[in-house]
Design an enzyme around this catalytic site. Structure first.
Site, PDB file in Angstrom:
ATOM      1  N   CYS A  69      31.092 -63.774  13.021  1.00  0.00           N
ATOM      2  CA  CYS A  69      30.328 -63.675  14.265  1.00  0.00           C
ATOM      3  C   CYS A  69      30.432 -65.013  14.980  1.00  0.00           C
ATOM      4  O   CYS A  69      30.045 -66.056  14.423  1.00  0.00           O
ATOM      5  CB  CYS A  69      28.872 -63.371  13.927  1.00  0.00           C
ATOM      6  SG  CYS A  69      27.790 -63.284  15.359  1.00  0.00           S
ATOM      7  N   THR A  71      28.838 -65.984  17.659  1.00  0.00           N
ATOM      8  CA  THR A  71      27.521 -66.452  18.102  1.00  0.00           C
ATOM      9  C   THR A  71      26.780 -67.121  16.939  1.00  0.00           C
ATOM     10  O   THR A  71      26.183 -68.187  17.097  1.00  0.00           O
ATOM     11  CB  THR A  71      26.691 -65.259  18.630  1.00  0.00           C
ATOM     12  OG1 THR A  71      27.509 -64.488  19.503  1.00  0.00           O
ATOM     13  CG2 THR A  71      25.458 -65.715  19.342  1.00  0.00           C
ATOM     14  N   CYS A 179      34.170 -62.640  20.640  1.00  0.00           N
ATOM     15  CA  CYS A 179      33.071 -61.954  19.951  1.00  0.00           C
ATOM     16  C   CYS A 179      33.721 -60.903  19.073  1.00  0.00           C
ATOM     17  O   CYS A 179      34.633 -60.187  19.520  1.00  0.00           O
ATOM     18  CB  CYS A 179      32.141 -61.300  20.972  1.00  0.00           C
ATOM     19  SG  CYS A 179      30.955 -60.146  20.245  1.00  0.00           S
TER      20      CYS A 179
HETATM   21  N1  DGL Z   1      29.827 -60.212  16.750  1.00  0.00           N
HETATM   22  C1  DGL Z   1      29.010 -61.187  17.414  1.00  0.00           C
HETATM   23  C2  DGL Z   1      29.896 -62.339  17.904  1.00  0.00           C
HETATM   24  O1  DGL Z   1      31.004 -62.481  17.425  1.00  0.00           O
HETATM   25  C3  DGL Z   1      28.167 -60.468  18.408  1.00  0.00           C
HETATM   26  C4  DGL Z   1      27.138 -61.248  19.049  1.00  0.00           C
HETATM   27  C5  DGL Z   1      25.849 -60.555  19.346  1.00  0.00           C
HETATM   28  O2  DGL Z   1      25.224 -60.020  18.437  1.00  0.00           O
HETATM   29  O3  DGL Z   1      25.430 -60.665  20.503  1.00  0.00           O
HETATM   30  O4  DGL Z   1      29.527 -63.144  18.710  1.00  0.00           O
END
Ligand code: DGL
Length: 266
Positions: A69, A71, A179
């Site tokens: 992820c 984020t 993302c």
């Molecule tokens: N998969 C997450 C990323 O790579 C999603 C982010 C989210 O939950 O907003 O950033």
């Protein structure tokens, strides 16, 4: 065992590469879908969530944790590395290869608000992108669509078009998927961006990095499960199970891989 975490099902785009590169490993995946999306949340919230999940993975015997992820990596990886002894592998938008290969001098990065605020992302831009125009696009609501497997819908196309078309009109020749939910929208993005625009997903590089790190861990933890486990903090496991099934059915070598899904409270 390899622990994998994400705010939801998006990290399965990374697991797909992991299981392709390292089919002999066992995986324990946590989708924090009950608390998704992370994108608009503040740093302390994401640190708290990912710490709980990391402790769960470590207690179950993870040798490494892949923070699948962008984020969560931006907000929490330095804290996780400081607080826990095992190696963490994180995600970062692959702006460097896009900048190095761009002919137009314009690239687009599609990511969440939290990722654009991260030091990793900003540091890479400072280092490599001083001569490149980087168009930053916050993919609002795309994560929510992927969490419902609604990537092949008119709404997904409408949203992706509204994000991608202006960047293409400005001359972007690379789109960086910043993302891990977004690779599931690749066909829609390709349809709108056209075949000349290169779409960059860093997941294959993450799988190679995981292989290198795992090779250096001796001895490995004892782990007796014979299936991969996919856990979600959402009430319903059906999306997670369908997506794992879909990924395995598309895979050449892992079609008969055993897996189980469950809900967990963390
Ligand atoms: N998969 C997450 C990323 O790579 C999603 C982010 C989210 O939950 O907003 O950033």
């Amino acid at each position: 065992m390899v622990g994998v975490l994400d705010s939801g099902v998006g990290g399965l785009s990374v697991w797909k590469e992991l299981v392709g590169t390292l089919p002999d490993e066992k995986y324990l995946y946590v989708a924090d879908s009950g608390f998704c999306p992370y994108g608009p949340r503040d740093k302390s919230y994401i640190i708290e969530r990912t710490s709980r999940i990391s402790e769960f993975l470590i207690d179950r015997g993870a040798d490494i944790i892949v923070v699948a992820c962008n984020t969560a990596t931006a907000a929490a990886i330095s804290t996780l590395r400081r607080n826990y002894k095992i190696p963490f592998i994180g995600m970062e938008p692959a702006t460097k290869p896009a900048v190095l290969h761009s002919e137009s001098g314009v690239i687009a990065v599609l990511a969440t608000q939290g990722t654009f605020r991260g030091e990793l992302y900003m540091g890479t831009l400072e280092k490599y992108a001083s001569q490149t125009r980087v168009i930053e696009i916050v993919g609002n609501n795309l994560v929510e669509l992927v969490e419902k497997m609604e990537w092949d819908t008119p709404e997904a196309e409408r949203l992706v078009r509204s994000y991608v078309e202006p960047a293409i009109a400005e001359g972007a020749d690379h789109i960086v998927l910043g993302c891990t939910h977004y690779p599931f929208l690749t066909k829609t993005i390709e349809k709108i961006a056209g075949s000349k625009v290169k779409i960059i997903n860093p997941a294959p590089a993450i799988a190679k990095r995981a292989r290198e790190v795992l090779a250096g861990i001796v001895p490995r933890n004892v782990y007796s499960e014979d299936s991969d486990w996919f856990c979600t903090t959402a009430e319903d496991t059906s999306v997670l199970a369908s997506m794992v099934g879909m990924i395995l059915s598309e895979s050449r070598n892992n079609v008969f891989r055993k897996y189980k899904c469950t809900t967990i409270r963390l």
